[in-house]
Design a protein around this motif. Sequence first.
Motif: not given
Length: 182
Positions: A123-127, A2-5
């Motif tokens: 999402l995994t690669r971006l985060v 999950r991405p952080s704020p």
Amino acid sequence: MRPSPQSKAAPILLAESNPQIRSAVRSILLHYGFSNINEVSDSKAFIDAVRSIPYRAILLDSGIPNLDSIAITRLIRSGKLGVNRMSAIILLASRSDMTFVYEAREAGVTELVAKPFSSSVLLTRLVAALEKPRPFISSEGYNGPCRRTGRVNPDIEPPKQRREDKVPTRIDELLVLPRHTP
């Protein structure tokens, strides 16, 4: 992951020529809470955006007409296109053959996502690129994130050389074997 704020607020440039894919990627990013997304669909708009705004991540389509994604990555990494030299560049590629992957890596691409891709892969690669960036390397032949993707622990000391290890000390002691080509 999950991405952080902080990652959710990061400015992201989405450069995709296909309107359906661009809409799908935007929907994925919005669903996971990313809010600062700038979209472009052609080479001129991409160059203008890269020159003017600092982005933490650039999602770059490899098939934008009149834009060589490998060459433009090299220009970005060299600093010749403004302020995005150290941005994470995630290449959304329609090719995934080893030659293309190698060229992309050597150009300084942070991650390569082969089309078609799932939202979890994107999402995994971006985060990972935003939250655990690899060190940036600047050398004579390469500018970009460290190409080592495995874990490198700087606290572990490399093995010591023992005296009994017979390592050649002069170049004429080295044995070079020719490659056998089939």
